[in-house]
Design a protein around this motif. Structure first.
Motif: not given
Length: 336
Positions: A27-38, A64-74
């Protein structure tokens, strides 16, 4: 720590679905200014196919491909105040830019030499979790289904920029070459602005969809439209169609090429294809201003998004279907 699953391009250029493989990651950890998105949904774009087929060389190993992403901020990585855990967000193709070069300072961050892209320079949305730069992430409305919002984040935004680049005059005549994910959204955008839209595409099913959405005509890709065009957009990645589309333009018309990849363009004849101030333009990515403007316009006009749904576990099948032209409209991967 528990892991998470993602698809990666392991063998670019391999036939069809064998280019992709599912892997387990930490599981990646968000750095400064980043969002972890589910991730809730991710659109399947032809750019993903170019990556898998080797037309675009991956810029990171096992991308990992994909750039039309909808999710929620974890979780958030701090040092930003625009997003909070639980917010519904979208991540798009442009993932970051330097913010200091001449292009960025003049509103052309899409041309930034240091720009980076989701699903190419950074891992994208064919996954359960995604890291995104908060500065390049969009707030999304709560109501519409995730699978209807996801295509707006590239197919819609790029189509919006292509329409701007084509300089369609008010009430003008627009030719749309190819009628996939981006084209079917862009045609609707042009129609809401009062344009007459002529669709040129090889797929009979796509031609039927175009007419259902309000196109004035729908013909074969190499056919002439029923009237001269004020502007045209080439969505099909077929260089042979460039002289065809230029020939269809009226005097002073503009052809915008919307794809990131195009097969070779045949030799052009100046008198036949470009004289009388016909113009040929490329479209490169988008700016955040494009994204915000298009999402606001789409919220007002509510385009009809023709979605073919796939479980995230079947991303390889979705990409193979896209490669074989078995999708009309847009394919979307769902995690739920």
């Amino acid at each position: 720590m528990p892991g998470t699953t993602a698809w990666v391009v392991e063998h670019p250029g391999a036939p069809r679905s064998s280019a992709l493989r599912r892997v387990e990651r930490q599981v990646p950890e968000p750095g400064p200014g980043e969002l972890l998105v589910e991730v809730a949904a991710c659109g399947v774009c032809r750019t993903d196919l170019h990556l898998a087929q080797g037309d675009l060389a991956p810029r990171i190993p096992q991308c990992t491909p994909g750039h039309e992403v909808v999710g929620r901020v974890l979780r958030t990585g701090g040092e930003q105040s625009e997003f909070a855990a639980g917010d519904r967000v979208g991540a798009a193709w442009l993932a970051s830019s330097c913010g200091t070069c001449g292009y960025c300072r003049t509103g052309r961050e899409n041309l930034c030499p240091a720009s980076r892209y989701t699903g190419w320079d950074l891992h994208g949305g064919y996954a359960r979790l995604l890291l995104a730069d908060a500065r390049f992430t969009y707030h999304l409305p709560q109501g519409p289904p995730a699978e209807e919002l996801a295509p707006l984040l590239c197919a819609g935004i790029i189509g919006y920029r292509a329409l701007q680049r084509a300089e369609l005059p008010p009430g003008g005549r627009l030719g749309v070459y190819g009628f996939g994910a981006s084209a079917h959204l862009t045609a609707q955008l042009a129609l809401t602005r009062g344009a007459t839209v002529h669709v040129l595409t090889r797929s009979e099913e796509a031609r039927r969809l175009a007419l259902d959405l309000g196109a004035a005509s729908a013909r074969g890709a190499y056919d002439a439209p029923p009237e001269p065009l004020d502007a045209a957009i080439l969505f099909a990645p077929v260089g042979d169609l460039v002289p065809v589309a230029l020939r269809a333009l009226d005097r002073g018309g503009t052809l915008a090429v919307a794809g990131i990849h195009l097969t070779d363009i045949p030799a052009l004849n100046y008198q036949e294809h470009l004289f009388q101030e016909r113009s040929l333009r490329s479209v490169t990515a988008n700016t955040r201003a494009d994204g915000r403007a298009y999402l606001a316009e789409a919220a007002r006009t509510r385009p009809s998004v023709h979605v073919r749904r796939y479980a995230m576990e079947h991303a390889d099948v979705a990409l193979a279907d896209l490669a074989a032209d078995r999708i009309t409209g847009v394919a979307v991967l769902l995690t739920g």
